[in-house]
Design a protein around this motif. Sequence first.
Motif, PDB file in Angstrom:
ATOM      1  N   GLY A 198     -33.069   5.749  -1.184  1.00  0.00           N
ATOM      2  CA  GLY A 198     -33.112   6.392  -2.483  1.00  0.00           C
ATOM      3  C   GLY A 198     -34.479   6.243  -3.117  1.00  0.00           C
ATOM      4  O   GLY A 198     -35.155   5.228  -2.944  1.00  0.00           O
ATOM      5  N   MET A 243     -31.544  10.302  -0.936  1.00  0.00           N
ATOM      6  CA  MET A 243     -31.213  10.839  -2.255  1.00  0.00           C
ATOM      7  C   MET A 243     -32.343  10.551  -3.227  1.00  0.00           C
ATOM      8  O   MET A 243     -33.093   9.592  -3.044  1.00  0.00           O
ATOM      9  CB  MET A 243     -29.943  10.189  -2.800  1.00  0.00           C
ATOM     10  CG  MET A 243     -28.740  10.343  -1.925  1.00  0.00           C
ATOM     11  SD  MET A 243     -27.409   9.247  -2.470  1.00  0.00           S
ATOM     12  CE  MET A 243     -28.086   7.657  -2.100  1.00  0.00           C
ATOM     13  N   PRO A 259     -31.246  16.325  -1.969  1.00  0.00           N
ATOM     14  CA  PRO A 259     -30.043  15.896  -2.702  1.00  0.00           C
ATOM     15  C   PRO A 259     -30.466  14.977  -3.854  1.00  0.00           C
ATOM     16  O   PRO A 259     -31.282  14.077  -3.664  1.00  0.00           O
ATOM     17  CB  PRO A 259     -29.246  15.125  -1.653  1.00  0.00           C
ATOM     18  CG  PRO A 259     -29.730  15.646  -0.337  1.00  0.00           C
ATOM     19  CD  PRO A 259     -31.171  15.991  -0.550  1.00  0.00           C
ATOM     20  N   TYR A 260     -29.943  15.252  -5.046  1.00  0.00           N
ATOM     21  CA  TYR A 260     -30.362  14.463  -6.202  1.00  0.00           C
ATOM     22  C   TYR A 260     -29.182  14.047  -7.063  1.00  0.00           C
ATOM     23  O   TYR A 260     -28.116  14.644  -7.013  1.00  0.00           O
ATOM     24  CB  TYR A 260     -31.387  15.230  -7.039  1.00  0.00           C
ATOM     25  CG  TYR A 260     -30.860  16.502  -7.674  1.00  0.00           C
ATOM     26  CD1 TYR A 260     -30.267  16.483  -8.928  1.00  0.00           C
ATOM     27  CD2 TYR A 260     -30.968  17.719  -7.018  1.00  0.00           C
ATOM     28  CE1 TYR A 260     -29.800  17.640  -9.513  1.00  0.00           C
ATOM     29  CE2 TYR A 260     -30.500  18.881  -7.592  1.00  0.00           C
ATOM     30  CZ  TYR A 260     -29.917  18.836  -8.836  1.00  0.00           C
ATOM     31  OH  TYR A 260     -29.442  19.989  -9.415  1.00  0.00           O
TER      32      TYR A 260
END
Length: 150
Positions: free
Chosen positions: A17, A56, A71-72
Amino acid sequence: MEQTARLNLEKVPLSYGVLAGGMSRRMGCDKAALRIGEQTFLEHLAAEFAERGPFMVSVRDEKQGRETGRPYIMDVNRGIGPMEGIGNLLTWSPTAYIFICACDTPYLRSELADYLAGVMPDGSDCCACSDAGRVPPLGAGYFRRLIETA
């Protein structure tokens, strides 16, 4: 000397992330959009980590999220700082262990995530590097069981 059990990377998959949701007050522009050659900082990190596992990005709003092309997860409580993003990434991580870094660390290598996971004693919640006794919360590995704490 007693040997401590370590995290087995073959049994515990990693996800990655990146926090990109800061206000960039000091920088004056979105840090994730700064460039290294032809790539943005965020693109550079995505190229390093996305091939290794789920990837992410924590963002401040939907506009910034769309711009990442990845993707967030959007901040729910804005203005809290990095703990908001860390909590969001822990919540949405598809794996039990997630390596979290900041978007303004474009030269960070995936080997750091592997190293931290490999030296994390079994039963620990987090593993981070320290600098003269100071332990920054980013560039660290976390277990999802810290969701409530975060």
